[in-house]
Motif scaffolding. Structure first.
Motif, PDB file in Angstrom:
ATOM      1  N   LEU A 132       0.829  -1.199   0.000  1.00 16.13           N
ATOM      2  CA  LEU A 132       0.000   0.000   0.000  1.00 16.13           C
ATOM      3  C   LEU A 132       0.865   1.251   0.000  1.00 16.13           C
ATOM      4  O   LEU A 132       2.051   1.202   0.320  1.00 16.13           O
ATOM      5  N   ASP A 133       0.232   2.355  -0.316  1.00 14.40           N
ATOM      6  CA  ASP A 133       0.797   3.652   0.028  1.00 14.40           C
ATOM      7  C   ASP A 133       0.463   3.864   1.501  1.00 14.40           C
ATOM      8  O   ASP A 133      -0.711   4.028   1.859  1.00 14.40           O
ATOM      9  N   PRO A 134       1.452   3.821   2.387  1.00 14.88           N
ATOM     10  CA  PRO A 134       1.146   3.871   3.823  1.00 14.88           C
ATOM     11  C   PRO A 134       0.517   5.171   4.286  1.00 14.88           C
ATOM     12  O   PRO A 134      -0.024   5.234   5.395  1.00 14.88           O
ATOM     13  N   GLU A 135       0.570   6.200   3.449  1.00 13.42           N
ATOM     14  CA  GLU A 135       0.008   7.503   3.833  1.00 13.42           C
ATOM     15  C   GLU A 135      -1.398   7.734   3.287  1.00 13.42           C
ATOM     16  O   GLU A 135      -2.033   8.733   3.626  1.00 13.42           O
ATOM     17  N   ALA A 136      -1.902   6.849   2.437  1.00 13.14           N
ATOM     18  CA  ALA A 136      -3.177   7.088   1.756  1.00 13.14           C
ATOM     19  C   ALA A 136      -4.293   6.228   2.331  1.00 13.14           C
ATOM     20  O   ALA A 136      -4.064   5.085   2.747  1.00 13.14           O
ATOM     21  N   TRP A 146       2.857  -2.854  -7.711  1.00  6.99           N
ATOM     22  CA  TRP A 146       4.280  -2.663  -8.001  1.00  6.99           C
ATOM     23  C   TRP A 146       5.123  -2.113  -6.841  1.00  6.99           C
ATOM     24  O   TRP A 146       6.352  -2.180  -6.893  1.00  6.99           O
ATOM     25  N   THR A 147       4.531  -1.539  -5.835  1.00  8.55           N
ATOM     26  CA  THR A 147       5.308  -0.790  -4.842  1.00  8.55           C
ATOM     27  C   THR A 147       6.279  -1.661  -4.048  1.00  8.55           C
ATOM     28  O   THR A 147       6.046  -2.857  -3.829  1.00  8.55           O
ATOM     29  N   ARG A 148       7.371  -1.055  -3.628  1.00  9.03           N
ATOM     30  CA  ARG A 148       8.242  -1.654  -2.621  1.00  9.03           C
ATOM     31  C   ARG A 148       8.531  -0.637  -1.509  1.00  9.03           C
ATOM     32  O   ARG A 148       8.245  -0.894  -0.355  1.00  9.03           O
ATOM     33  N   ARG A 149       9.090   0.481  -1.888  1.00 12.40           N
ATOM     34  CA  ARG A 149       9.344   1.523  -0.889  1.00 12.40           C
ATOM     35  C   ARG A 149       8.588   2.788  -1.273  1.00 12.40           C
ATOM     36  O   ARG A 149       8.436   3.059  -2.445  1.00 12.40           O
ATOM     37  N   PRO A 150       8.049   3.487  -0.250  1.00  9.23           N
ATOM     38  CA  PRO A 150       8.305   3.406   1.198  1.00  9.23           C
ATOM     39  C   PRO A 150       7.537   2.332   1.950  1.00  9.23           C
ATOM     40  O   PRO A 150       7.705   2.184   3.171  1.00  9.23           O
ATOM     41  N   TRP A 151       6.731   1.556   1.249  1.00  6.74           N
ATOM     42  CA  TRP A 151       5.906   0.538   1.896  1.00  6.74           C
ATOM     43  C   TRP A 151       6.706  -0.388   2.799  1.00  6.74           C
ATOM     44  O   TRP A 151       6.363  -0.597   3.976  1.00  6.74           O
ATOM     45  N   LEU A 152       7.792  -0.972   2.286  1.00 10.47           N
ATOM     46  CA  LEU A 152       8.535  -1.964   3.055  1.00 10.47           C
ATOM     47  C   LEU A 152       9.205  -1.378   4.291  1.00 10.47           C
ATOM     48  O   LEU A 152       9.517  -2.113   5.233  1.00 10.47           O
ATOM     49  N   ASP A 153       9.431  -0.084   4.293  1.00  9.57           N
ATOM     50  CA  ASP A 153      10.062   0.564   5.445  1.00  9.57           C
ATOM     51  C   ASP A 153       9.047   1.124   6.435  1.00  9.57           C
ATOM     52  O   ASP A 153       9.438   1.661   7.479  1.00  9.57           O
ATOM     53  N   SER A 154       7.777   1.020   6.116  1.00 11.75           N
ATOM     54  CA  SER A 154       6.759   1.627   6.963  1.00 11.75           C
ATOM     55  C   SER A 154       6.438   0.736   8.157  1.00 11.75           C
ATOM     56  O   SER A 154       6.131  -0.448   7.993  1.00 11.75           O
ATOM     57  N   PRO A 155       6.453   1.294   9.375  1.00 10.61           N
ATOM     58  CA  PRO A 155       6.135   0.480  10.550  1.00 10.61           C
ATOM     59  C   PRO A 155       4.643   0.272  10.767  1.00 10.61           C
ATOM     60  O   PRO A 155       4.241  -0.554  11.582  1.00 10.61           O
ATOM     61  N   GLY A 156       3.783   1.055  10.031  1.00 10.95           N
ATOM     62  CA  GLY A 156       2.359   0.999  10.291  1.00 10.95           C
ATOM     63  C   GLY A 156       2.025   1.743  11.581  1.00 10.95           C
ATOM     64  O   GLY A 156       2.902   2.356  12.186  1.00 10.95           O
TER      65      GLY A 156
END
Length: 227
Positions: free
Chosen positions: A146-150, A162-172
């Motif tokens: 996901l887009d962690p901000e949306a 397709w996403t990898r980052r910033p998703w993979l770095d997001s702590p939620g």
């Protein structure tokens, strides 16, 4: 309710068949059953078309959901345009294995139409209609992330596939405090340490390990097929 999810298959039809059978047995404990493939059934293996047909057929007495991954997206884009750059990208992503399975030699006269015919219009139409996100209660299933901000309602298809980052770095945590189950980024084993997401992609095409997850009530466990 029982939910089973399966990671990136990439044409490993032997592992897919074995894991589907195991997960079907796991699902039998509940009257309401869901089977989710997080996408990337195709490319990099000898059984891409077979995997698509299995996914389309679903499982008996089970709601089957197949998500569109970036490899399905790349295949459909290439078939729609047939531009040299799209063909090159598709081959770079392992599309040659799908062409070989279909008995089509890339570059021969009329090869794109031959590939479409080998896949079949019914299967192509099904692929076009595949969703990029599925939600079951507080669980969200996507291919990549996901887009962690949306908000969930404002997620873009390309991000979901397709996403990898910033998703993979997001702590939620993520929108609406959902838990997210996804694939797309290969890892040696399923890591259950993240509090808000689980990645089921264990790189089956090179590791020989295809991973799935079963959730029944408030309990979950991993189920894997290996060669």
């Amino acid at each position: 309710m029982a939910i089973a999810a399966i990671g990136d298959v990439h044409g490993q039809i032997d592992l897919f068949d074995a894991l589907r059978e195991a997960l079907a047995e796991e699902l039998c404990v509940a009257p309401s059953r869901f089977f989710v493939s997080v996408g990337d059934l195709v490319d990099r293996g000898p059984g891409s078309l077979a995997a698509l047909r299995r996914a389309k057929a679903g499982l008996p007495e089970t709601t089957a959901i197949t998500l569109k991954g970036n490899h399905e997206d790349r295949l459909l884009s290439m078939l729609a345009s047939a531009r040299p750059e799209d063909v090159a990208h598709w081959l770079e992503f392992g599309g040659g294995d799908l062409a070989e399975e279909a008995g089509v030699r890339v570059g021969m006269s009329g090869w794109v139409e031959a590939l479409k015919a080998a896949i079949g219009q019914d299967l192509l139409d099904w692929l076009e209609r595949l969703p990029t996100l599925a939600r079951i209660g507080q669980l969200v299933f996507v291919h990549a992330g996901l887009d962690p901000e949306a908000p969930l309602a404002e997620q873009h298809d390309r991000t979901l596939m397709w996403t990898r980052r910033p998703w993979l770095d997001s702590p939620g945590p993520y929108a609406e405090t959902v838990g997210v189950i996804h694939g797309h980024t290969p890892q040696p084993k399923v890591d259950l340490s993240h509090p808000h997401r689980i990645n089921l992609d264990t790189g089956a095409y090179r590791s020989g390990l295809l991973s799935g997850l079963v959730i029944v009530g408030d309990r979950m466990r991993l189920v894997m097929a290996a060669r």
